[in-house]
Design a protein around this motif. Sequence first.
Motif, PDB file in Angstrom:
ATOM      1  N   ARG A 251      18.598  44.142  51.224  1.00 52.32           N
ATOM      2  CA  ARG A 251      18.484  43.438  52.240  1.00 52.32           C
ATOM      3  C   ARG A 251      19.307  42.198  52.030  1.00 52.32           C
ATOM      4  O   ARG A 251      19.517  41.396  53.235  1.00 52.32           O
ATOM      5  CB  ARG A 251      16.999  43.010  52.486  1.00 52.32           C
ATOM      6  N   GLY A 252      20.206  41.926  50.954  1.00 46.43           N
ATOM      7  CA  GLY A 252      20.758  40.829  50.820  1.00 46.43           C
ATOM      8  C   GLY A 252      22.462  41.438  50.939  1.00 46.43           C
ATOM      9  O   GLY A 252      22.738  42.700  50.715  1.00 46.43           O
ATOM     10  N   GLY A 253      23.210  40.658  51.471  1.00 45.17           N
ATOM     11  CA  GLY A 253      24.653  40.918  51.444  1.00 45.17           C
ATOM     12  C   GLY A 253      25.057  41.756  52.552  1.00 45.17           C
ATOM     13  O   GLY A 253      25.917  42.710  52.430  1.00 45.17           O
ATOM     14  N   ARG A 254      24.156  42.254  53.543  1.00 40.41           N
ATOM     15  CA  ARG A 254      24.481  43.396  54.330  1.00 40.41           C
ATOM     16  C   ARG A 254      25.710  43.131  55.420  1.00 40.41           C
ATOM     17  O   ARG A 254      26.084  43.933  55.851  1.00 40.41           O
ATOM     18  CB  ARG A 254      23.508  43.531  55.328  1.00 40.41           C
ATOM     19  N   ASP A 255      26.094  41.942  55.603  1.00 44.05           N
ATOM     20  CA  ASP A 255      27.339  41.633  56.037  1.00 44.05           C
ATOM     21  C   ASP A 255      28.814  42.020  55.006  1.00 44.05           C
ATOM     22  O   ASP A 255      29.985  41.864  55.526  1.00 44.05           O
ATOM     23  CB  ASP A 255      27.699  40.253  56.410  1.00 44.05           C
ATOM     24  N   GLY A 256      28.359  42.410  53.790  1.00 49.98           N
ATOM     25  CA  GLY A 256      29.540  42.692  53.195  1.00 49.98           C
ATOM     26  C   GLY A 256      29.914  41.554  52.086  1.00 49.98           C
ATOM     27  O   GLY A 256      30.670  41.783  51.305  1.00 49.98           O
ATOM     28  N   LEU A 257      29.127  40.503  52.395  1.00 52.37           N
ATOM     29  CA  LEU A 257      29.598  39.243  51.395  1.00 52.37           C
ATOM     30  C   LEU A 257      28.912  39.064  50.229  1.00 52.37           C
ATOM     31  O   LEU A 257      27.941  39.799  50.256  1.00 52.37           O
ATOM     32  CB  LEU A 257      29.532  37.949  52.406  1.00 52.37           C
ATOM     33  N   ASN A 258      29.272  38.274  49.266  1.00 48.50           N
ATOM     34  CA  ASN A 258      28.338  38.356  48.084  1.00 48.50           C
ATOM     35  C   ASN A 258      27.053  37.981  48.258  1.00 48.50           C
ATOM     36  O   ASN A 258      26.446  37.037  49.049  1.00 48.50           O
ATOM     37  CB  ASN A 258      29.197  36.998  46.911  1.00 48.50           C
ATOM     38  N   ALA A 259      26.003  38.576  47.484  1.00 45.62           N
ATOM     39  CA  ALA A 259      24.928  38.187  47.451  1.00 45.62           C
ATOM     40  C   ALA A 259      24.247  38.402  46.051  1.00 45.62           C
ATOM     41  O   ALA A 259      24.912  38.931  45.196  1.00 45.62           O
ATOM     42  CB  ALA A 259      23.987  39.258  48.506  1.00 45.62           C
ATOM     43  N   HIS A 260      23.202  37.784  45.809  1.00 44.69           N
ATOM     44  CA  HIS A 260      22.678  37.562  44.369  1.00 44.69           C
ATOM     45  C   HIS A 260      21.219  38.202  44.239  1.00 44.69           C
ATOM     46  O   HIS A 260      20.260  37.766  45.101  1.00 44.69           O
ATOM     47  CB  HIS A 260      22.566  36.043  44.003  1.00 44.69           C
ATOM     48  N   ALA A 261      20.958  39.203  43.265  1.00 44.08           N
ATOM     49  CA  ALA A 261      19.807  39.923  43.098  1.00 44.08           C
ATOM     50  C   ALA A 261      19.121  39.304  41.960  1.00 44.08           C
ATOM     51  O   ALA A 261      19.826  39.780  40.739  1.00 44.08           O
ATOM     52  CB  ALA A 261      19.846  41.374  43.313  1.00 44.08           C
TER      53      ALA A 261
ATOM     54  N   ILE B 243      25.358  62.522  51.059  1.00 45.09           N
ATOM     55  CA  ILE B 243      24.790  61.340  50.086  1.00 45.09           C
ATOM     56  C   ILE B 243      26.146  60.311  49.897  1.00 45.09           C
ATOM     57  O   ILE B 243      26.848  60.757  49.400  1.00 45.09           O
ATOM     58  CB  ILE B 243      24.591  61.913  48.750  1.00 45.09           C
ATOM     59  N   SER B 244      25.768  59.252  50.289  1.00 42.24           N
ATOM     60  CA  SER B 244      27.008  58.261  50.067  1.00 42.24           C
ATOM     61  C   SER B 244      26.768  57.507  48.814  1.00 42.24           C
ATOM     62  O   SER B 244      25.635  57.768  48.033  1.00 42.24           O
ATOM     63  CB  SER B 244      26.697  57.008  51.231  1.00 42.24           C
ATOM     64  N   SER B 245      27.722  56.908  48.331  1.00 40.82           N
ATOM     65  CA  SER B 245      27.721  56.001  47.215  1.00 40.82           C
ATOM     66  C   SER B 245      26.301  55.196  47.285  1.00 40.82           C
ATOM     67  O   SER B 245      26.518  54.359  48.238  1.00 40.82           O
ATOM     68  CB  SER B 245      29.116  55.219  46.820  1.00 40.82           C
ATOM     69  N   PHE B 246      25.745  54.989  46.059  1.00 38.29           N
ATOM     70  CA  PHE B 246      24.640  53.948  46.057  1.00 38.29           C
ATOM     71  C   PHE B 246      25.068  52.650  45.694  1.00 38.29           C
ATOM     72  O   PHE B 246      24.385  51.757  45.659  1.00 38.29           O
ATOM     73  CB  PHE B 246      23.608  54.526  45.331  1.00 38.29           C
ATOM     74  N   ASP B 247      26.327  52.565  45.384  1.00 35.67           N
ATOM     75  CA  ASP B 247      26.782  51.356  45.013  1.00 35.67           C
ATOM     76  C   ASP B 247      27.047  50.190  45.895  1.00 35.67           C
ATOM     77  O   ASP B 247      27.692  50.391  47.007  1.00 35.67           O
ATOM     78  CB  ASP B 247      28.304  51.555  44.288  1.00 35.67           C
ATOM     79  N   ARG B 248      26.446  49.069  45.798  1.00 35.12           N
ATOM     80  CA  ARG B 248      26.723  47.935  46.558  1.00 35.12           C
ATOM     81  C   ARG B 248      27.391  46.892  45.856  1.00 35.12           C
ATOM     82  O   ARG B 248      26.586  45.855  45.188  1.00 35.12           O
ATOM     83  CB  ARG B 248      25.339  47.066  47.179  1.00 35.12           C
ATOM     84  N   PRO B 249      28.761  46.834  45.423  1.00 33.17           N
ATOM     85  CA  PRO B 249      29.281  46.024  44.584  1.00 33.17           C
ATOM     86  C   PRO B 249      29.486  44.456  45.097  1.00 33.17           C
ATOM     87  O   PRO B 249      29.572  43.699  44.036  1.00 33.17           O
ATOM     88  CB  PRO B 249      30.752  46.594  44.558  1.00 33.17           C
ATOM     89  N   ASN B 250      29.037  44.042  46.220  1.00 33.74           N
ATOM     90  CA  ASN B 250      28.713  42.777  46.549  1.00 33.74           C
ATOM     91  C   ASN B 250      27.663  42.065  45.944  1.00 33.74           C
ATOM     92  O   ASN B 250      27.543  40.792  46.002  1.00 33.74           O
ATOM     93  CB  ASN B 250      29.085  42.403  48.119  1.00 33.74           C
ATOM     94  N   ILE B 251      26.660  42.901  45.448  1.00 30.37           N
ATOM     95  CA  ILE B 251      25.394  42.383  45.150  1.00 30.37           C
ATOM     96  C   ILE B 251      25.651  42.183  43.715  1.00 30.37           C
ATOM     97  O   ILE B 251      25.523  43.010  42.745  1.00 30.37           O
ATOM     98  CB  ILE B 251      24.320  43.147  45.410  1.00 30.37           C
ATOM     99  N   PHE B 252      25.334  40.745  43.112  1.00 29.08           N
ATOM    100  CA  PHE B 252      25.148  40.473  41.605  1.00 29.08           C
ATOM    101  C   PHE B 252      23.990  40.920  41.069  1.00 29.08           C
ATOM    102  O   PHE B 252      22.960  40.231  41.624  1.00 29.08           O
ATOM    103  CB  PHE B 252      25.945  38.973  41.564  1.00 29.08           C
ATOM    104  N   LEU B 253      23.880  41.670  40.052  1.00 27.62           N
ATOM    105  CA  LEU B 253      22.478  41.911  39.531  1.00 27.62           C
ATOM    106  C   LEU B 253      22.241  41.184  38.222  1.00 27.62           C
ATOM    107  O   LEU B 253      23.114  41.134  37.437  1.00 27.62           O
ATOM    108  CB  LEU B 253      22.430  43.710  38.976  1.00 27.62           C
ATOM    109  N   GLN B 254      20.921  40.514  38.185  1.00 26.04           N
ATOM    110  CA  GLN B 254      20.586  39.851  37.023  1.00 26.04           C
ATOM    111  C   GLN B 254      19.277  40.088  36.790  1.00 26.04           C
ATOM    112  O   GLN B 254      18.308  40.134  37.689  1.00 26.04           O
ATOM    113  CB  GLN B 254      21.181  38.206  37.323  1.00 26.04           C
ATOM    114  N   VAL B 255      18.695  40.183  35.583  1.00 28.01           N
ATOM    115  CA  VAL B 255      17.316  40.277  35.019  1.00 28.01           C
ATOM    116  C   VAL B 255      17.171  39.086  33.883  1.00 28.01           C
ATOM    117  O   VAL B 255      18.018  39.005  33.044  1.00 28.01           O
ATOM    118  CB  VAL B 255      16.901  41.608  34.561  1.00 28.01           C
ATOM    119  N   VAL B 256      16.432  38.235  34.105  1.00 24.95           N
ATOM    120  CA  VAL B 256      15.966  37.254  33.059  1.00 24.95           C
ATOM    121  C   VAL B 256      14.444  37.231  32.733  1.00 24.95           C
ATOM    122  O   VAL B 256      13.670  37.669  33.355  1.00 24.95           O
ATOM    123  CB  VAL B 256      16.299  35.855  33.496  1.00 24.95           C
ATOM    124  N   PRO B 257      14.148  36.978  31.579  1.00 23.53           N
ATOM    125  CA  PRO B 257      12.847  36.721  31.115  1.00 23.53           C
ATOM    126  C   PRO B 257      12.062  35.932  31.878  1.00 23.53           C
ATOM    127  O   PRO B 257      12.433  34.672  32.380  1.00 23.53           O
ATOM    128  CB  PRO B 257      13.007  36.463  29.671  1.00 23.53           C
TER     129      PRO B 257
END
Length: 710
Positions: free
Chosen positions: A325-335, A204-218
Motif C-alpha cells: 500500500r506504499g509507493g503505489r505511484d512508483g515513487l520511493n516508499a519505506h517499509a 504471474i507478474s514479478s512480485f518485485d516492488r523495487p521502489n519499496i525500501f525493506l527494513q527490519v529492526v529489533p
Amino acid sequence: MTNRVGDPLTQAHTVLKNYFGYESFRPLQQEVITNVLKQQDSMVLMPTGGGKSMCFQVPAIVMEGTCIVISPLIALMEDQVEGLKRNGVAAACLHRGVGFQEQKIIEDQARSGQLHLLYVSPEKLLSQQFFDFLKHVKINLFAIDEAHCISFWGHDFRPEYSKLYVLKHVFPEVPIIALTATADKLTRRDILHQLRIKEAKTFISSFDRPNIFLQVVPAENRKKQLLSFLSKRPNQAGIIYCLSRKSTEDLAYKLRKEGIIARPYHAEIPHAERQKTQADFLRDKIQVVVATIAFGMGIDKSNVRWVVHYNLPKNIESYYQEIGRGGRDGLNAHALLFYTYADVIRQQQMLLNLPEDRRQLQEAKLDRLKHFTEAHICRRKVLLNYFGEELQQNCGQCDVCKTPPKTVDGTVTAQKILSAVYRCQQMASAQDIVDILRGNNNTTIQQQGWHQLKTFGIGQEIPFAHWHSYVHQLMNMGYLDIAYEANFQLRLTPKSEQVLFQQEKVALQHRVAQKVQESSPKPATNAVVNQQLFDALRLLRKQIATQNDLPPYLVFSDKTLLDMAKEMPQDEDQLLQISGVGERKLAQYGQAFLKQIHSFGQGGKSKTTNTKILTWESFQKGLQPEEIALARGLNVVTIYSHLADLYAIGYDIPLEKYVGDQELEMAKKAFQERSFGASIREIFDHLNGALDFHKIRLAKAILQKQPVVS
C-alpha cells in the motif's frame, strides 16, 4: 460509450491513453488484456500497486456490454468508481449503503448498456433478486478482485466468496478474470477449482516492488525509533499496523501526544467514525492511521510514502500486501518492520484455536516470516523466493544491502547445527536443535533421549537468539530444509553433506543491533526535479481536490506532478505527454496546472524570511493550515503553533474557526481543573486524548486573551 471500431488491442491502447493518460501498458498487462479480449478465463497475480485493475477496466471499456466487478469492501468499490468517473469512465457500485432510488437508476443504466463497469459486493451479487436482474444485462466480463478471499488456504478467507462458483453455472459463456496480489501455489489451485475455471490461463507478474525500501529492526525502544522515523517525514502519509485493537488506540494516543495527527482504526470503532478516518486520510487531512489489518484493503491512495509494522504480521502474504500500500505511484516508499520474539509467541498463541490442518499451515507460514525477519542476506531475495521468484542480484534497497552484516567463518558453528540434526535422525525442529545445543534439558529432550547426544550442550555460551539466527541462515542458504508436513522437522540437504563430510567452508553473519535507517524520506526520482515547483503543484492539487471534495491523488498522482516539475510543459499538447494526464483530466485541470507552471517560469519563487511570517503571508493569501504545511514541507501542527503564536502577539487570525465552541469549553474546563500554567501535554493527558494536541494549543491562545481565565 466507446466507439468500438478496429482491432481490439489497438482500441485498448487508445483507451489506456485517452481515459487513463498512459502511453504504454506495464509488464504483463497487455498479455492479460489480450486474453480477456479473446473471451478467455484468466487468473492474474500482480503485486499491490502493479496495475491489476487495468487488466479488467481497459477491456471492459473496449468490449460491448458491462463488466461486473466483485469486490470485498465498500470503500474499495467507492474509491475505484470515483477514480474511474474522474477519468470519464461510466462506472457505478451497488452495496447495502446504496438507497433504493439510486439503485434503480444504476440498474436502469446497466440494462440500457450505459455502464462500462458495475462494482458489487459478493453478498449483493449472490442474492436471487440480483441474479434475476443480471440476466437482463449484457455482461462482457466477471472480474473477481482480491480473489485469494475465495480460498480456505488463503490469508484472508471469506465464506461468502466461496459461493462464487455459481457464476460459471448461471453464466457459462461469460469469461471470468480472478485477480490477487498474494497467493501461493496451493491457494492458486484452489481459486481455479472453486471458480470452476481450471482451464484458465494464469498470469504471474514479478512480485518485485523495487521502489519499496525493506527494513527490519529489533523492537527494543520502538516508540522512540518510530518518533525519529516520523520526524523526518513531517508531511508524508503513512500507515502503522498493530496486532491488537487496543494497541492501535494506545499508539495513536501516544503519537497525538507528540503532536502528530494520528487516528486509530479497527473493527470495533463505530462505522461512521471509521469512514471519517478513512476519508480524512485519503484527503490528506491526517498524516497517520494506526490500524489493525481491518484497514487498507479498501485504500487505493497512491501517495502513501511509508508503512510501519509495529508488531509482527501473521505471514509473508499479509506483510507483502500491507507494505504494497506504499509507493503505489512508483515513487520511493519505506517499509519498516519492528521484530521481537515476543510477537512470534503471541502469533503462535493466536493460532491454537484453528482446525489442525489450517493451524499447521499457518504455523508454517509464520515460520517463513521469521526466516525473512532474521535473514542476513538480501531481504528482497528472501521475500521473492517465497513467491517462487529468483532475484539474481542483491537489490540495494533493503537494510541488509545498505549495511551488510559482519561476515565470519561459521563453519564450526554450521557443523554443530548440522551434526545435531543428523544425530537426531532428522526428527527435531529448529527449536529442538537450539535446545539441544544450549543444553536445555526439557521434557521433549528427555522423552526423545536427545540429552545423551554428543552435541547436547556444546553451545551453551552462544545466546538463544543467536543460535536461532544461525539455523535460519543455514535454511536461507540451502543447507537445511524444513518438513512442514512432519511437525516442522529439519532436514539435511545435499549441500549440508559437503559441510559435514567434505570440509566446505560456511560464512555466517553475527546478529548486530540495528537502528532505523534512512532510505529516501522524500519521494525522489532519478531525474533532477525542481522541488519548489513540485511543492507549488502539490498545493494547487490540494486546493482543486478540496473544492471538488476529492482525495488529492485522484486529481494527479505525485509521480505525475514530479514529471510536470521536471518537464515543465508549456501547452496542452506537451501536458498530454505527461504520464497520468488523459484527455478528461486535461480538460478538467490542464489550464490551472499550466498557469502554475508558467507563473513559476516567470520567477514565481518564494522569498526566504522568518518562518512564522512566511506562515502569516500564506494565511493572508487564503491558504488553510493543511495547505500551508503542504507548501512548506512542515508538519501541520507546526503551522497551527505559528498561528497561535502570531495570534498571541496581535495578528488578526480567527483561531475560533479551527476550535469549536464545545472544544473550547472542554479545554477551558481542563485548564481550570489543572491550572492555566499546565503544559499542552498535561492537558492532553488530562483529557485522555479527547482533544487533539494542536486544538489545545489554539484553545490556550484564545483563552489567554479572555480576562476571566485565571
